[in-house]
Motif scaffolding. Structure first.
Motif, PDB file in Angstrom:
ATOM      1  N   SER A  27       0.832  -1.207   0.000  1.00  0.00           N
ATOM      2  CA  SER A  27       0.000   0.000   0.000  1.00  0.00           C
ATOM      3  C   SER A  27       0.866   1.256   0.000  1.00  0.00           C
ATOM      4  O   SER A  27       0.489   2.266  -0.602  1.00  0.00           O
ATOM      5  CB  SER A  27      -0.956   0.002   1.189  1.00  0.00           C
ATOM      6  N   SER A  28       2.033   1.206   0.628  1.00  0.00           N
ATOM      7  CA  SER A  28       2.897   2.387   0.630  1.00  0.00           C
ATOM      8  C   SER A  28       3.466   2.651  -0.768  1.00  0.00           C
ATOM      9  O   SER A  28       3.587   3.805  -1.177  1.00  0.00           O
ATOM     10  CB  SER A  28       4.027   2.239   1.651  1.00  0.00           C
ATOM     11  N   GLU A  29       3.776   1.594  -1.526  1.00  0.00           N
ATOM     12  CA  GLU A  29       4.252   1.773  -2.900  1.00  0.00           C
ATOM     13  C   GLU A  29       3.135   2.322  -3.789  1.00  0.00           C
ATOM     14  O   GLU A  29       3.373   3.177  -4.639  1.00  0.00           O
ATOM     15  CB  GLU A  29       4.770   0.457  -3.473  1.00  0.00           C
ATOM     16  N   ARG A  30       1.917   1.845  -3.580  1.00  0.00           N
ATOM     17  CA  ARG A  30       0.785   2.347  -4.364  1.00  0.00           C
ATOM     18  C   ARG A  30       0.500   3.797  -4.023  1.00  0.00           C
ATOM     19  O   ARG A  30       0.211   4.599  -4.905  1.00  0.00           O
ATOM     20  CB  ARG A  30      -0.432   1.467  -4.143  1.00  0.00           C
ATOM     21  N   LEU A  31       0.608   4.140  -2.743  1.00  0.00           N
ATOM     22  CA  LEU A  31       0.403   5.524  -2.320  1.00  0.00           C
ATOM     23  C   LEU A  31       1.479   6.427  -2.910  1.00  0.00           C
ATOM     24  O   LEU A  31       1.176   7.507  -3.436  1.00  0.00           O
ATOM     25  CB  LEU A  31       0.418   5.617  -0.789  1.00  0.00           C
ATOM     26  N   GLU A  32       2.709   5.992  -2.852  1.00  0.00           N
ATOM     27  CA  GLU A  32       3.810   6.775  -3.418  1.00  0.00           C
ATOM     28  C   GLU A  32       3.613   6.968  -4.923  1.00  0.00           C
ATOM     29  O   GLU A  32       3.816   8.054  -5.451  1.00  0.00           O
ATOM     30  CB  GLU A  32       5.140   6.077  -3.153  1.00  0.00           C
ATOM     31  N   GLY A  33       3.200   5.919  -5.616  1.00  0.00           N
ATOM     32  CA  GLY A  33       2.930   6.023  -7.042  1.00  0.00           C
ATOM     33  C   GLY A  33       1.818   7.005  -7.338  1.00  0.00           C
ATOM     34  O   GLY A  33       1.895   7.788  -8.293  1.00  0.00           O
ATOM     35  N   GLY A  34       0.778   6.981  -6.519  1.00  0.00           N
ATOM     36  CA  GLY A  34      -0.326   7.927  -6.687  1.00  0.00           C
ATOM     37  C   GLY A  34       0.111   9.364  -6.490  1.00  0.00           C
ATOM     38  O   GLY A  34      -0.312  10.263  -7.222  1.00  0.00           O
ATOM     39  N   LEU A  35       0.969   9.582  -5.503  1.00  0.00           N
ATOM     40  CA  LEU A  35       1.474  10.930  -5.259  1.00  0.00           C
ATOM     41  C   LEU A  35       2.384  11.402  -6.391  1.00  0.00           C
ATOM     42  O   LEU A  35       2.331  12.561  -6.796  1.00  0.00           O
ATOM     43  CB  LEU A  35       2.214  10.986  -3.919  1.00  0.00           C
ATOM     44  N   GLU A  36       3.198  10.481  -6.928  1.00  0.00           N
ATOM     45  CA  GLU A  36       4.048  10.832  -8.069  1.00  0.00           C
ATOM     46  C   GLU A  36       3.191  11.187  -9.281  1.00  0.00           C
ATOM     47  O   GLU A  36       3.493  12.123 -10.015  1.00  0.00           O
ATOM     48  CB  GLU A  36       4.991   9.686  -8.408  1.00  0.00           C
ATOM     49  N   SER A  37       2.124  10.441  -9.460  1.00  0.00           N
ATOM     50  CA  SER A  37       1.215  10.715 -10.565  1.00  0.00           C
ATOM     51  C   SER A  37       0.559  12.078 -10.401  1.00  0.00           C
ATOM     52  O   SER A  37       0.479  12.864 -11.349  1.00  0.00           O
ATOM     53  CB  SER A  37       0.142   9.621 -10.641  1.00  0.00           C
TER      54      SER A  37
END
Length: 105
Positions: free
Chosen positions: A68-78
């Motif tokens: 979930s932290s990788e998905r959250l980080e990806g969402g923030l990068e997006s």
């Protein structure tokens, strides 16, 4: 989950406020020469392309992240990429208008 939501909201607010900054021109658009305008147009075109790519890769990371932290980080990068690309498009619009108005061809 609540912590992730709070972190996401805080990051989104920070990114949104950061996108409101004035561009880093050394002088006003109105006083730029055709060469300076062309240089800034090139610079913002590259910023837009890079930000669009960052947004795309962030979206992929948010969908394919292992945790979930990788998905959250990806969402923030997006999100950051989207905001940066939109800011670059806004600046490009202003620069291109000035370039055309001065008849810099």
């Amino acid at each position: 989950m609540k912590r992730a939501l709070i972190l996401t909201a805080a990051m989104a607010a920070a990114l949104a406020l950061g996108a409101c900054d004035e561009p880093t021109y050394h002088k006003p658009i109105e006083s730029m020469s055709c060469t300076e305008l062309a240089r800034e147009i090139g610079r913002f075109t590259q910023v837009e392309k890079d930000a669009t790519l960052d947004s795309f890769l962030g979206t992929i990371d948010s969908l394919a992240g292992d945790s979930s932290s990788e998905r959250l980080e990806g969402g923030l990068e997006s999100l950051a990429g989207d905001l940066t690309a939109q800011d670059a498009r806004t600046q490009l619009s202003k620069l291109n208008a000035a370039y055309a108005q001065r008849r810099c061809y």
